[in-house]
Design an enzyme around this catalytic site. Structure first.
Site, PDB file in Angstrom:
ATOM      1  N   ASP A   1     -12.917   5.542   2.514  1.00 16.47           N
ATOM      2  CA  ASP A   1     -11.363   6.057   2.907  1.00 16.47           C
ATOM      3  C   ASP A   1     -10.786   7.077   3.008  1.00 16.47           C
ATOM      4  O   ASP A   1     -10.525   8.377   2.561  1.00 16.47           O
ATOM      5  CB  ASP A   1     -10.630   5.471   1.518  1.00 16.47           C
TER       6      ASP A   1
ATOM      7  N   ASP B   1       0.552  -1.387  -0.099  1.00  9.47           N
ATOM      8  CA  ASP B   1       0.169  -0.145  -0.249  1.00  9.47           C
ATOM      9  C   ASP B   1       1.024   1.506   0.177  1.00  9.47           C
ATOM     10  O   ASP B   1       1.834   1.529   0.881  1.00  9.47           O
ATOM     11  CB  ASP B   1      -1.037  -0.088   1.460  1.00  9.47           C
TER      12      ASP B   1
ATOM     13  N   LYS C   1       3.342  11.120  -3.512  1.00  7.46           N
ATOM     14  CA  LYS C   1       2.476  10.168  -4.812  1.00  7.46           C
ATOM     15  C   LYS C   1       1.089  11.823  -5.166  1.00  7.46           C
ATOM     16  O   LYS C   1       0.918  10.954  -6.419  1.00  7.46           O
ATOM     17  CB  LYS C   1       1.752   9.239  -3.286  1.00  7.46           C
TER      18      LYS C   1
ATOM     19  N   GLU D   1      -6.954   0.349  -4.509  1.00  4.80           N
ATOM     20  CA  GLU D   1      -7.525   0.077  -2.981  1.00  4.80           C
ATOM     21  C   GLU D   1      -7.899  -0.139  -2.644  1.00  4.80           C
ATOM     22  O   GLU D   1      -8.571  -1.159  -1.944  1.00  4.80           O
ATOM     23  CB  GLU D   1      -6.745   1.867  -2.522  1.00  4.80           C
TER      24      GLU D   1
END
Ligand code: AMP
Length: 615
Positions: free
Chosen positions: A211, A24, A87, A187
């Site tokens: 999330d 992850d 990211k 994800e």
């Protein structure tokens, strides 16, 4: 005695015990997991406490690098050499990130707005791919140390809305870190696998994955059917998460006590106190702390009031995702909570109230994505029933055609992997080359969409306009990477490219592009109709010219002049950009030439028959 398995087809040695890890790769934290005895295990740090590796990279000098927790102090004492939130930069150009550059403590290279972003540290430049590779290398080493074996294969997760460029960048980062990236997985798909959803063969379910992490919020609606995962819609906010919650508390205390924070370290200390308050309030009703002579406190009720607007924004996103998927809360059978911030009881209760059902919070919300990635890795290793993971393409993909028009080949929300082909032809006699420009977006004119790539199909054998059969095929694989093939079917001439877009589109921009396409739909359609009329008009003017040339033998002068006059008028209206006028003049020219075309046919047939004997 050791057994050696040989793959009889390739002759190579098969390593039966090959471990595939699940990663992850997060904005704030990253984790690595593997499967042991059928269960996912998240690899912890050496003191066995936490599986989180902060996604931080510190370059003390040009030759060394420190990744993870040890890099954290340098965020304050050496911010220019400490990289966070890599990211957010993956697959992005400088133009894509210019709005939040000021939030990054480090320097971004600004020489060319359209090129991929680079980060400057001293006199070195790093691409986000290289930076992410440092994090991936750290994770690879962590698992190798824990298991005393080398690992080479991995599954890496990305947000469901990541586009081709961002997925490719993630894949490249893996490669650079010495990992063979077998699959890029969404994800939310990983999170549902961690909860065992989608593992039963006949299972049919629609689920929502909520999330809320440190810096970003994502909601995804997935359909699981016969072991296939399909992302029905995604929504969220790339700048909403635990950090914003901390900030709300900081602002509250500053205003309440008129705090004056002169130094960066005082600001940082207050921020840490706020984060601690938030975490404590997930379990208790009251928090107090002494800070520079002030008595700071916060009750859970006050905290919930403070964060209510932030939580409300996430709920609005949930509603938007449902609307996009054409569903209501009643259609959602399971709700999964992911990300550290979903530990906040108020977040849980708000989400549960909105969906009208209890949420899944049994697993550690920080670890579910990594655990699911490990399960996916295990499936790929052949240790479980093979599951096909299906995603959708969030924006339409197509090519530019005459008149700057976007011709969609793969429409938005198409399931991937998929392949679509369409046939075209040339517009000029003897045309040898065809430029193929690939675009992504929802607008009718390519200028309003995003160009992904351009290439030339060359060596088309010379043929009259309209004769070549050009097939353009789009192939979108399970990772969302596009391959474009162009083929002239009569001669077999082919060209193909892998589309690795120069820069990406983030979620916000994607949302904006979709909204634009709706808001401008009427204008776009008018413009599209005009362009189509202009194209038709131009073709008609051309063929009128050809017709005169081919039939000079029998057309009289008055007829030639009349065709020329009508074609001239049509040409004028094309330049004047009036659709209705073009249409009218097209009709006049058509009306005049149709009887002549019939006559021409008779003349040609008669000519062709001449000299033939009919028995
Ligand atoms: P992630 O990006 O998923 O690792 O999420 C990290 C975020 O979760 C940070 O903003 C943390 O402050 C937050 N967090 C971690 N533990 C808790 C907790 N017990 N209560 C509230 N927020 C938490």
């Amino acid at each position: 005695m050791a057994k050696i398995a040989i793959d009889l087809k390739s002759g190579s040695i098969k390593n039966e015990d090959q471990l595939i890890i699940g990663i992850d790769l997060g904005t704030t934290n990253s984790l690595v997991a593997y499967i042991s005895d059928g269960q996912p295990v998240v690899v912890k740090d050496h003191d066995g406490k936490s599986g989180l590796v902060p996604s931080l990279i510190y370059f003390p000098d040009n030759d060394s690098v420190i990744v993870g927790n040890e890099a954290r102090p340098h965020l304050i004492n050496d911010p220019g050499r400490t990289i966070f939130s890599v990211k957010r930069l993956m697959g992005k150009s400088y133009a894509d990130i210019v709005d939040y550059e000021h939030q990054l403590g480090y320097q971004i290279l600004t020489d060319d707005k359209d090129r991929l972003v680079k980060v400057r540290v001293g006199d070195r430049f790093y691409s986000p791919i290289e930076l992410s590779a440092h994090i991936l290398r750290k994770l690879k080493t962590r698992v190798e140390l824990a298991l005393s074996q080398t690992v080479e294969k991995a599954v890496i997760t990305v947000p469901a809305y990541f586009n081709d460029a961002q997925r490719q960048a993630t894949r490249d980062a893996g490669k650079l870190a010495g990992l063979d990236v077998l699959r890029i997985v969404n994800e939310p798909t990983a999170a549902s696998l961690a909860y065992g959803l989608g593992l039963a063969p006949e299972e049919k379910k629609t689920i929502a994955v909520y999330d809320l992490g440190g810096g970003t919020f994502d909601i995804s609606v997935l359909r699981i059917e016969d072991g296939v995962f399909e992302v029905l819609s995604t929504n969220g906010d790339t700048f909403l998460g635990g950090d914003d919650i901390d900030q709300v508390i900081v602002t509250y205390w500053i205003e309440k006590h008129r705090l004056d924070l002169a130094t960066p370290s005082a600001r940082q200390a207050l921020r840490l106190a706020a984060e601690e308050a938030k975490k404590v309030l997930s379990g208790e009703d009251q928090f107090t702390v002494e800070f520079e002579g002030f008595h700071l406190d916060l009750s859970r009720t006050a905290f919930e009031l403070l964060i209510q607007p932030l939580v409300e924004r996430t709920i609005q996103s949930c509603q938007a995702a449902l609307t996009d998927a054409r569903l209501t809360t009643a259609d959602i059978q399971e709700v999964i909570m992911v990300g550290g911030s979903t530990r906040i009881p108020f977040v849980k209760s708000s989400v549960s109230t909105f969906f009208g059902k209890p949420v899944h919070d049994e697993l550690n919300p920080d670890e579910v994505v990594a655990a699911g990635a490990a399960i996916q890795a295990d499936i790929l290793a052949g240790n479980r029933k093979d599951l096909l993971l299906l995603d959708i393409t969030p924006l339409s993909l197509g090519i530019e055609t005459v008149g700057d028009l976007m011709d969609v080949i793969i429409p938005r929300n198409t399931k991937v992997p998929c392949g679509y082909a369409r046939q075209y032809t040339t517009s000029i006699d003897g045309q040898k080359n065809l430029k193929i420009a690939v675009y992504q977006g929802e607008r009718d004119l390519v200028t309003n969409n995003r160009k992904l790539a351009e290439f030339i199909l060359s060596d088309i054998p010379p043929m009259p306009a309209g004769i070549p059969k050009l097939e353009i095929r789009f192939q979108l694989n399970a990772d969302g990477i596009l391959q474009v093939l162009a083929k002239e079917l009569r001669s077999g001439t082919t060209q193909s490219i892998m589309v690795k877009p120069q820069y990406g589109i983030d979620e916000e921009e994607m949302g904006r592009m979709l909204l634009d396409s709706i808001q401008n739909a009427k204008e776009d359609m008018q413009l599209k109709a005009l362009r189509e009329a202009q194209n038709e008009g131009r073709m008609m003017v051309q063929s009128a010219g050809k017709f005169i040339q081919q039939n000079l033998g029998w057309l009289d002068e008055r007829q030639v002049q009349e065709i020329q006059r009508l074609a001239g008028l049509l040409g004028q209206s094309i330049d004047e950009e009036s659709k209705d006028e073009i249409q009218k003049r097209l009709e006049s020219l058509n009306a005049y030439t149709t009887p002549l075309a019939h006559k021409a046919l008779e003349v040609h047939v008669a000519g062709a028959m001449k000299g033939q004997t009919i028995r």
